[in-house]
Design a protein around this motif. Structure first.
Motif, mmCIF file in Angstrom:
data_model
loop_
_atom_site.group_PDB
_atom_site.id
_atom_site.type_symbol
_atom_site.label_atom_id
_atom_site.label_comp_id
_atom_site.label_asym_id
_atom_site.label_seq_id
_atom_site.Cartn_x
_atom_site.Cartn_y
_atom_site.Cartn_z
ATOM 1 N N ASP A 55 4.784 3.503 5.944
ATOM 2 C CA ASP A 55 5.897 2.668 5.452
ATOM 3 C C ASP A 55 6.221 1.508 6.404
ATOM 4 O O ASP A 55 7.131 0.728 6.155
ATOM 5 N N ASP A 56 5.449 1.390 7.477
ATOM 6 C CA ASP A 56 5.639 0.280 8.421
ATOM 7 C C ASP A 56 4.775 -0.906 7.968
ATOM 8 O O ASP A 56 3.705 -1.179 8.527
ATOM 9 N N ILE A 57 5.253 -1.612 6.947
ATOM 10 C CA ILE A 57 4.446 -2.681 6.339
ATOM 11 C C ILE A 57 4.126 -3.788 7.362
ATOM 12 O O ILE A 57 3.005 -4.297 7.411
ATOM 13 N N ILE A 98 -5.087 7.470 0.833
ATOM 14 C CA ILE A 98 -4.197 6.707 1.726
ATOM 15 C C ILE A 98 -4.346 5.211 1.432
ATOM 16 O O ILE A 98 -3.376 4.455 1.373
ATOM 17 N N THR A 99 -5.607 4.806 1.197
ATOM 18 C CA THR A 99 -5.899 3.396 0.926
ATOM 19 C C THR A 99 -5.139 2.923 -0.306
ATOM 20 O O THR A 99 -4.528 1.841 -0.296
ATOM 21 N N SER A 100 -5.158 3.731 -1.349
ATOM 22 C CA SER A 100 -4.502 3.350 -2.582
ATOM 23 C C SER A 100 -2.996 3.148 -2.361
ATOM 24 O O SER A 100 -2.368 2.271 -2.970
ATOM 25 N N LYS A 101 -2.419 3.932 -1.458
ATOM 26 C CA LYS A 101 -0.980 3.784 -1.157
ATOM 27 C C LYS A 101 -0.728 2.466 -0.423
ATOM 28 O O LYS A 101 0.180 1.707 -0.777
ATOM 29 N N ARG A 180 -4.885 8.501 -8.367
ATOM 30 C CA ARG A 180 -5.217 7.206 -7.776
ATOM 31 C C ARG A 180 -5.280 6.126 -8.863
ATOM 32 O O ARG A 180 -4.774 5.020 -8.680
ATOM 33 N N ASP A 181 -5.879 6.461 -10.018
ATOM 34 C CA ASP A 181 -5.945 5.509 -11.140
ATOM 35 C C ASP A 181 -4.547 5.059 -11.537
ATOM 36 O O ASP A 181 -4.300 3.879 -11.732
#
Ligand code: DC
Length: 221
Positions: A55-57, A98-101, A180-181
Motif C-alpha cells: 500500500d506504499d504507492i 502480487i503483481t496484479s495487485k 486475477r482475471d
C-alpha cells in the motif's frame, strides 16, 4: 508515437497463450517482443526485495522509476534485476498474484509506461499484456484479443507449472486465475478489455500453430 513502426498488440486474460504466441510471431517476423507482464512482475519482485509494503504507492513508484531491469537476448526468456537473474522468480503464481495487485494502481502504471514504449523499435513490435492495444500502443495497426475458456486456461497453466516441477493444485490454480482475471478486468485504470479494432481469437479449441497463423494472417489482410 511509434514513428510508423508496425505494432501488433496481444491482450487477454492470464493463461490464454499470449506469451507463446507473441514470441513465435516476433520470431517469425524478426520483430521486437515486449512481455509487459514480465515488467510488472519484475517490479513486484523489486518491491518485495526492498521490503516495501503493497500500500506504499510512493515507495513502489520510486522503485519503478529506478529499477535496473534487463531482458536477455537469447531464445529462452530471461530477466535480470540489478544484474541478478529473476527469471524463475517472476513465473510463480504468488508473484502473478502480487503483481496484479500492484498493477491496479494508476501511478504505478504511469511509471512503467515509458519503459514499455521503449520496446517499440524497427523493424516492428509484438506487445503482449492487458492494455497494449488500449493504452500503451493505441495506434497499433494490428490488435488481437486472445482468450480461452477459464477451464482451458487453468489446465494449460497447470501443465506449464508441472513441467517446471512446480507443484500446484488445478482447483487452486483455477481459483487464483479467476480472481486475477476479475481484478485485471475490474480495475478502474487500464482494465483488461478488447481494444477498439481488435480481432477476437478464442484459442480454447485451437492448436497453438493455428492461433499463430490466425494472428499472422492479420498482416496479409
Ligand atoms: O501477463 P502476466 O500474467 O505475466 O501478467 C501478470 C500481471 O501483471 C497481470 O495479472 C496483470 C498485470 N499486467 C498488467 O496489469 N498490465 C499488463 N500490460 C501486463 C500485466
Amino acid at each position: 508515437m511509434s514513428n510508423n513502426i508496425p505494432i501488433m498488440t496481444l491482450d487477454g486474460p492470464a493463461g490464454a497463450g499470449k506469451g507463446t504466441v507473441s514470441r513465435a510471431i516476433a520470431k517469425t517476423l524478426g520483430w521486437q517482443y515486449l512481455d509487459s507482464g514480465a515488467i510488472y512482475r519484475s517490479l513486484a519482485i523489486a518491491v518485495q526485495d526492498a521490503g516495501v509494503l503493497l500500500d506504499d504507492i510512493g515507495g513502489i513508484v520510486d522503485i519503478a522509476n529506478k529499477m535496473d531491469l534487463r531482458f536477455g537476448s537469447g531464445e529462452a526468456p530471461s530477466v535480470f534485476l540489478y544484474g541478478q537473474s529473476i527469471t524463475d522468480r517472476i513465473t510463480s503464481e504468488t508473484c502473478g498474484h502480487i503483481t496484479s495487485k500492484i498493477a491496479a494502481n494508476g501511478l504505478v502504471r504511469q511509471a512503467l509506461l515509458q519503459k514499455q514504449r521503449e520496446f517499440c523499435r524497427f523493424p516492428g513490435l509484438v506487445a503482449d499484456g492487458r492494455d497494449m492495444g488500449t493504452v500503451v500502443f493505441p495506434e497499433a495497426k494490428y490488435k488481437v484479443y486472445l482468450t480461452a475458456s477459464a477451464e482451458e486456461r487453468a489446465k494449460r497453466r497447470f501443465k506449464q507449472l508441472k513441467e517446471k516441477g512446480i507443484d500446484v493444485s488445478l482447483m487452486g490454480l483455477a481459483k487464483e486465475i479467476e480472481e486475477r482475471d476479475r481484478r485485471d478486468m475490474e480495475r478502474s485504470v487500464a482494465p483488461l478489455k478488447m481494444a477498439d479494432g481488435a480481432v477476437l481469437v478464442d484459442s480454447s479449441d485451437m492448436r497453438i500453430d493455428e492461433v499463430i497463423d490466425r494472428c499472422l494472417g492479420l498482416l496479409a489482410a
